[in-house]
Design a protein around this motif. Structure first.
Motif, short mmCIF file in Angstrom:
data_model
loop_
_atom_site.label_atom_id
_atom_site.label_comp_id
_atom_site.label_asym_id
_atom_site.label_seq_id
_atom_site.Cartn_x
_atom_site.Cartn_y
_atom_site.Cartn_z
N VAL A 1 11.51 7.97 65.78
CA VAL A 1 10.69 8.12 66.98
C VAL A 1 11.65 8.34 68.16
O VAL A 1 11.89 7.43 68.97
CB VAL A 1 9.81 6.87 67.23
N PRO A 2 12.22 9.54 68.28
CA PRO A 2 13.26 9.78 69.28
C PRO A 2 12.80 9.60 70.72
O PRO A 2 13.62 9.37 71.61
CB PRO A 2 13.68 11.23 69.01
N ASP A 3 11.50 9.69 70.97
CA ASP A 3 10.99 9.55 72.34
C ASP A 3 10.61 8.12 72.68
O ASP A 3 10.16 7.84 73.80
CB ASP A 3 9.78 10.46 72.55
N GLU A 4 10.78 7.22 71.74
CA GLU A 4 10.44 5.82 72.00
C GLU A 4 11.41 5.24 73.03
O GLU A 4 12.62 5.41 72.94
CB GLU A 4 10.52 5.01 70.70
N THR A 5 10.88 4.53 74.00
CA THR A 5 11.70 3.94 75.05
C THR A 5 12.35 2.65 74.54
O THR A 5 11.67 1.76 74.04
CB THR A 5 10.85 3.63 76.30
N THR A 6 13.67 2.58 74.68
CA THR A 6 14.39 1.38 74.28
C THR A 6 14.25 0.33 75.37
O THR A 6 14.41 0.62 76.56
CB THR A 6 15.87 1.71 74.05
N ASP A 7 13.96 -0.89 74.97
CA ASP A 7 13.77 -2.00 75.91
C ASP A 7 15.14 -2.55 76.31
O ASP A 7 15.83 -3.17 75.49
CB ASP A 7 12.92 -3.08 75.25
N SER A 8 15.55 -2.33 77.55
CA SER A 8 16.86 -2.78 78.01
C SER A 8 16.97 -4.31 77.97
O SER A 8 18.06 -4.86 77.79
CB SER A 8 17.14 -2.27 79.42
N GLY A 9 15.84 -4.99 78.12
CA GLY A 9 15.85 -6.44 78.05
C GLY A 9 16.21 -6.95 76.67
O GLY A 9 16.93 -7.95 76.52
N LEU A 10 15.71 -6.25 75.64
CA LEU A 10 16.03 -6.63 74.27
C LEU A 10 17.50 -6.33 73.96
O LEU A 10 18.15 -7.11 73.26
CB LEU A 10 15.12 -5.90 73.29
N VAL A 11 18.01 -5.24 74.48
CA VAL A 11 19.44 -4.93 74.29
C VAL A 11 20.30 -6.01 74.94
O VAL A 11 21.28 -6.47 74.36
CB VAL A 11 19.78 -3.54 74.87
N ALA A 12 19.92 -6.44 76.14
CA ALA A 12 20.66 -7.50 76.83
C ALA A 12 20.60 -8.81 76.04
O ALA A 12 21.59 -9.55 75.95
CB ALA A 12 20.11 -7.70 78.24
N LEU A 13 19.44 -9.10 75.47
CA LEU A 13 19.28 -10.31 74.65
C LEU A 13 20.19 -10.25 73.43
O LEU A 13 20.83 -11.26 73.08
CB LEU A 13 17.82 -10.45 74.22
N ILE A 14 20.25 -9.09 72.81
CA ILE A 14 21.13 -8.92 71.65
C ILE A 14 22.59 -9.09 72.05
O ILE A 14 23.37 -9.78 71.37
CB ILE A 14 20.90 -7.54 71.00
N ASN A 15 22.98 -8.47 73.15
CA ASN A 15 24.37 -8.60 73.61
C ASN A 15 24.73 -10.06 73.84
O ASN A 15 25.85 -10.50 73.49
CB ASN A 15 24.57 -7.81 74.90
N GLU A 16 23.83 -10.82 74.41
CA GLU A 16 24.08 -12.23 74.66
C GLU A 16 24.24 -13.00 73.35
O GLU A 16 25.13 -13.84 73.21
CB GLU A 16 22.94 -12.83 75.47
N ALA A 17 23.40 -12.68 72.36
CA ALA A 17 23.50 -13.35 71.05
C ALA A 17 24.83 -13.03 70.38
O ALA A 17 25.43 -13.90 69.75
CB ALA A 17 22.33 -12.95 70.17
N VAL A 18 25.27 -11.79 70.51
CA VAL A 18 26.54 -11.40 69.92
C VAL A 18 27.69 -12.14 70.58
O VAL A 18 28.60 -12.65 69.92
CB VAL A 18 26.75 -9.88 70.03
N MET A 19 27.67 -12.22 71.89
CA MET A 19 28.75 -12.90 72.62
C MET A 19 28.78 -14.38 72.29
O MET A 19 29.86 -14.98 72.18
CB MET A 19 28.58 -12.68 74.13
N GLN A 20 27.62 -14.98 72.08
CA GLN A 20 27.58 -16.40 71.72
C GLN A 20 28.09 -16.66 70.32
O GLN A 20 28.59 -17.76 70.03
CB GLN A 20 26.15 -16.93 71.87
N ALA A 21 27.98 -15.65 69.44
CA ALA A 21 28.42 -15.82 68.05
C ALA A 21 29.87 -15.44 67.85
O ALA A 21 30.35 -15.37 66.73
CB ALA A 21 27.53 -14.98 67.12
N LYS A 22 30.59 -15.16 68.91
CA LYS A 22 31.98 -14.71 68.83
C LYS A 22 32.81 -15.69 68.02
O LYS A 22 32.73 -16.90 68.20
CB LYS A 22 32.56 -14.55 70.22
N VAL A 23 33.63 -15.15 67.09
CA VAL A 23 34.48 -16.00 66.24
C VAL A 23 35.92 -15.92 66.69
O VAL A 23 36.32 -15.01 67.40
CB VAL A 23 34.35 -15.59 64.76
#
Length: 252
Positions: free
Chosen positions: A230-252
């Motif tokens: 679905v190339p025209d689907e709008t990506t939710d920037s809030g969900l991307v930010a949430l993912i980035n935060e989860a990744v940073m918290q899981a840093k090893v």
């Protein structure tokens, strides 16, 4: 240029899909190759390394090609900086035979590519409600599968003295948030209960790879993940930010 090789399967495709583009968005040059072997197990990877059979579909920078290659040929083709592998998804929580064949594979890799950094990709648990037969090994229990695969991957990383890319932990932590809690009406991070969905699931995996292997500051990255379906689907920037935060918290 940072050269990254994954000796993997469809879970390697999920893990590596966004790594090259994420890095590029932050000004970091990479070459990211996934060697795709359907359902690839440590035992098969090790056996293929001994026989030099062209068993793998070559995937470059998140895109499949039609080229079939052997593991020996690819290892010799580049001065790889990072080499990653992982167990077949349905067997990730089983110490045997994973430990035996992972030991053989990683010992061989250390001899063949002594200058490369070696890693394991911690894969993720199947999603609650998944009906795959392999999920029965864990009583169709997402939390149990996550617990058992985490124990095995941590043990293997310690035993072989290799790094661990904590994708499974990032996915599991995101599943506890309101946005990605499927049981509470949140969005699924999977496309079939097993593989990651093309936008947020794969982005979460790619961001984990990029931070762990490259030290990428996700705040400097500007990639917007998009669905190929679905190339025209709008990506939710809030969900991307949430993912980035989860990744940073899981840093090893």
């Amino acid at each position: 240029m940072r050269k990254i090789l994954c000796i993997g399967s469809s879970f390697g495709s999920d893990g590596t899909h966004y790594v090259h583009d994420l890095a590029a968005s932050a000004g970091v040059a990479t070459k990211v190759v996934n060697l795709f072997l359907p359902g690839g197990m440590f035992e098969q990877h090790w056996a293929n390394l001994q026989s030099d059979v062209p068993a793998y579909l070559y995937e470059l920078n998140g895109q499949f090609t039609t080229e079939k290659v052997s593991l020996q040929t690819v290892l010799a083709a580049e001065d790889w900086d990072d080499i990653v592998s992982h167990q077949a998804s349905g067997f990730t929580g089983m110490q045997d035979p994973a430990c035996h064949f992972a030991a053989l594979l990683y010992a061989d890799l250390k001899q063949r590519v002594p200058n490369a950094r070696l890693w394991l990709q911690q894969t993720w648990a199947f999603e609650t409600g998944c009906d795959r037969d392999a999920f029965a090994k864990y009583d169709y229990n997402e939390a149990l599968m996550y617990q058992e695969l985490t124990t095995v991957y941590q043990a293997l990383a310690t035993e072989f003295n290799v790094g661990l890319i904590p994708v499974g932990t990032v996915i599991q932590n995101l599943r506890q948030t309101e946005a990605f809690n499927v049981a509470a009406g949140g969005r699924s991070l999977n496309r079939d209960g097993m593989h990651l969905d093309f936008v947020y699931g794969r982005y979460a995996a790619g961001a984990t790879w990029a931070q762990t292997l490259l030290g990428l500051d996700l705040k400097t990255a500007s990639l917007v993940p998009e669905s190929p379906l679905v190339p025209d689907e709008t990506t939710d920037s809030g969900l991307v930010a949430l993912i980035n935060e989860a990744v940073m918290q899981a840093k090893v």
